[in-house]
Write a protein that holds these residues in place. Structure first.
Motif: not given
Length: 794
Positions: A21-26, A116-125, A147-153
């Motif tokens: 998580p500490s590297d989520s936005f690198r 998957i990275y996109q700017g400040e977006v982090l997705i693990l799949a 955007q401050g949300l943590i999602l699982r889908s």
């Protein structure tokens, strides 16, 4: 057929395949891509055939391998150790153990786990498919932070829009705003969609507790969309007040102009906010605000344009016991506070236009609808100022007008030029000047004019009659003022600093009713004396507060100011004046420098000595200096002073005590210590203390007695915030009037942090001179996203 892997020209540093998580936005580095597979060929049946790979993506792999089919239509990049990266031209960065590119269907399949990275977006799949022709991604088994949300889908899709932003959709997701290992509360939805830098949409919101889902009334049966800018879109405020009844205030914000994304949040040149408010006891009201966002960021006091109209069903509702005059049902406020730079010539100066316009329907408009504004300034000014500012001075055209007829004001059109105090060449002599010319007129409301005329008929004392005649003089006149001051700095005997001053001024008043023309010439002389003594105590140490050494700086000082005026007509209106009694000035002493004394209409003959001592104690905290105690004490001796009949001023004492970051104490007092002084006493005390991280307290005292104009008052207040635990905080504020022996203000609040929510309830009581006022409010605020999911009751 298997070929050995290729290495990049220069190894680049990449984040782990599955970052913590500490590297989520690198953002991963995209330097030194692993070549271009369009430039590579394979051998097939003894001939060479070029691979038709996507032109909108790059593949990066270190020490990996490439596997391709015999017909050249499928290419597989593998690297179980450091992973394979697929970087698209629109900024998507996909990482996995392997990438299978189908050149016929133009899709790339990524074997999980996928990042998957996109700017400040982090997705693990668990897996993903990239379509390089449609520039879209479909992912399975998704965990995401956006955007401050943590999602699982179970499923998510990413689509590149024509404006190069991304539309990210999560199918039947659960989401939370708690960035912890085990969030306490999850929300569910049929779909959550985010347009990066634009909006967030939620369809059919539900609440999940353990294994159960609960439909949320009002929001559970339809979709809503809100901007990622909390001020754009719809925001309601609901509550109840005794003077309003139940109320529902609605506002909707629009971003207008050059729309852009800044720090992941949409912004633009202007924010337009429309208002539609309903108050049970007062009826409906509408409003519109227009704010230039860049100006508001640089100058927070500039609020732009504000329009408000209320069809007040009961304008005679009075929260105080002071009788009200009848007012109309149609009530309005027009305000324009702007600062606009027009021209910037660098060292040659800048040209700007500033406006401060406040037009009100009646004297109670602010008190009834803008209570905070009414409490700080219930008689707002109306000015427009065009100003050319240079390093050594400024030229300004200033106009003031009086659209509100319930308080005394003025009309003014004035041109002024000011030169700051600066050295003339290499002479060592400083020169300062201020020059003005303009037309002005005193504006007296009709109800006050009648009171003044009645008082004038009852008074025989000439000096008092002159005072009321000046107030009744509302005919326009011209005024010319020119003020000049020279000074220099000397050091005497190596320890005494002496600053002698010499000046002169002219004030001319033309076409004044009952006075005609009045020419005033003023001569000025002054001198400042001060010395600085200091002593350092190296043995001083407070290890608990990390303090070592203590330095005491003591600065005795004295100032002499002498002025002599040729003559003055007492019937000339005093629009710019200073008086310790008539103006109600309390803690602010009269300025002694000629160019600093703006009360030019109240000039006279004066000889004033100001004497005082300034003490400062500093210490070292972690090697950096900190001012622990600052204490300035002084008084004036008035050999002659046209603005007060007293020989001595009060003794002023200004103290600021800050021993630690958690304690700040301010004490401002003045009292009639000497015989014939100003005769009133004032004490202001404030103490802010945070003894522990979970307790904050503020204590204050305001006391005034014996003032010739203002009423005696003694009030104290206590305010505290107590954090009981990670979930609950309670707060309270109490104002106690020692004169009336009552509590003018009582306020009680409780806040609860529940999962992603901050829930608060506030109850307050006010006593406005015996008239009671009550109110109650409830607030719901989401963590991190703020109003991104807009549920805000206040």
């Amino acid at each position: 057929m298997l070929m050995p892997g290729f290495q990049t020209a220069a190894e680049d540093e990449r984040p782990d395949l599955l970052p913590l998580p500490s590297d989520s936005f690198r953002t991963p580095s995209t330097d030194s891509p692993f070549g271009d597979i369009n430039q590579r060929s394979i051998e097939e049946l003894g001939s060479f055939s070029k691979i038709q790979a996507p032109d909108k993506a790059q593949i990066i792999s270190a020490n990996g391998s490439i596997e391709y089919s015999s017909d050249g239509h499928t290419v597989v990049y593998s690297n179980p150790q450091s992973g394979v990266r697929l970087i698209t031209e629109d900024g998507l960065d996909l990482q996995s153990r392997s990438v299978r590119m189908n050149l016929d269907s133009k899709v790339a399949g990524l074997e999980g786990p996928v990042t998957i990275y996109q700017g400040e977006v982090l997705i693990l799949a668990e897996s993903a498919v990239y379509d390089w022709e449609k520039q879209s991604v479909k992912a399975k088994g998704v965990k995401a932070k956006i955007q401050g949300l943590i999602l699982r889908s179970d499923e998510a899709s990413i689509e590149v829009l024509p404006n190069k932003s991304q539309h990210i959709s999560f199918h039947r997701p659960f989401f939370t705003m708690e960035d912890v290992e085990q969030p306490q509360a999850w929300f569910g939805a049929r779909e959550v969609s985010v347009r990066t830098g634009e909006t967030i949409s939620v369809d059919s919101l539900s609440l999940k507790v353990e294994d159960n889902e609960f439909r949320v009334p009002l929001l559970g049966w339809f979709a809503f969309t809100h901007s990622l800018n909390p001020r754009e879109g719809y925001l309601p405020m609901i509550g109840s007040r005794s003077t309003w009844g139940a109320y529902w205030l609605n506002q909707y914000g629009f971003l207008v102009g050059n729309r852009r994304v800044k720090n992941g949040v949409p912004t633009a040149d202007y924010l337009i906010t429309t208002r539609l408010d309903a108050r049970a006891r007062r009826g409906l009201a509408v409003g519109l605000d227009a704010e230039e966002l860049e100006m508001a960021q640089r100058y927070p006091e500039m609020k732009g344009l504000s329009l408000y109209y209320a069809q007040d069903s009961d304008p005679n509702i009075n929260p105080t016991n002071i009788p009200r005059e009848p007012i109309d049902h149609e009530r309005y406020r027009i305000a324009l506070q702007t600062y606009k730079p027009l021209l910037d010539k660098g060292k040659f100066g800048t040209l700007s236009l500033a406006t401060n316009i406040n037009i009100l329907s009646d004297r109670y408009m602010l008190r009834d609808f803008y209570e905070e504004l009414g409490r700080t300034d219930d008689k707002p000014d109306n000015t427009v100022r065009l100003e050319w500012v240079q390093p050594r001075g400024q030229v300004m055209f200033n106009t003031r007008f009086a659209p509100n007829d319930y308080y005394t004001s003025e009309t003014r059109f004035e041109l002024s030029g000011y030169r700051v105090r600066s050295i003339i060449g290499n002479s060592g002599i400083a020169y300062e000047t201020n020059n003005t010319f303009g037309f002005m007129r005193q504006e007296v409301p009709a109800h006050l004019r009648g009171e003044y005329e009645f008082a004038l008929d009852q008074i025989s004392d000439p000096s008092v009659r002159n005072y009321y005649e000046r107030l009744l003089n509302d005919h326009g006149f011209f005024r010319l003022n020119s003020t000049h001051e020279f000074s220099t700095s000397l050091n005497v005997l190596g320890f005494l600093n002496v600053t002698p001053k010499l000046g002169a001024a002219y004030a001319g008043y033309y076409n004044v009713e009952r006075a005609g023309t009045d020419n005033r010439f003023l001569g000025y002389m002054g001198c400042d004396f001060d010395m600085k003594l200091h002593r350092t105590y190296n043995s001083f140490s407070l290890p608990r507060y990390e303090m070592r050494t203590l330095t005491h700086l003591i600065q005795p000082y004295a100032s002499l100011s002498v002025g002599s005026i040729s003559s003055s007509d007492p019937l000339v209106p005093q629009l710019d004046s200073w008086s310790s009694t008539l103006s109600g000035s309390t803690i602010n002493p009269m300025p002694l420098d000629l160019c600093s004394f703006t009360g030019i209409d109240s000039w006279g003959d004066w000889t004033i000595w100001r004497m005082g001592v300034h003490n400062r104690f500093t210490t070292l905290v972690d090697g950096a200096p900190r001012a622990v105690l600052d204490w300035n004490v002084f008084f004036d001796y008035n050999a002659s002073n046209p603005n007060t009949p007293n020989k001595f001023s009060n003794l002023y004492s200004l103290i600021r005590f800050t021993p630690t970051d958690r304690l700040t104490c301010r004490i401002e007092t003045q009292s009639p210590v000497f015989g014939n002084s100003d005769g009133f006493e004032q004490n202001n005390l404030s103490l802010d203390y945070q003894p522990t991280p979970w307790l904050e307290t503020s204590i204050g005292l305001r006391q005034l007695s014996g003032h010739p104009v203002l009423e005696d008052s003694r009030q104290t207040y206590i305010q505290t915030n107590l954090r009981l635990n990670d979930r609950y905080t309670i707060a309270g504020r109490w104002n106690w009037d020692l004169e009336e022996k009552c509590l003018p203000i009582q306020q009680y609040s409780i806040f609860r942090h529940s999962g992603p929510w901050h829930i608060g309830a506030t109850l307050y009581f006010r006593d406005n001179g015996g008239k009671k006022e009550t109110g109650f409010g409830i607030s719901f605020t989401l963590s991190e996203t703020g109003a991104a999911v807009p549920i805000n009751f206040l």
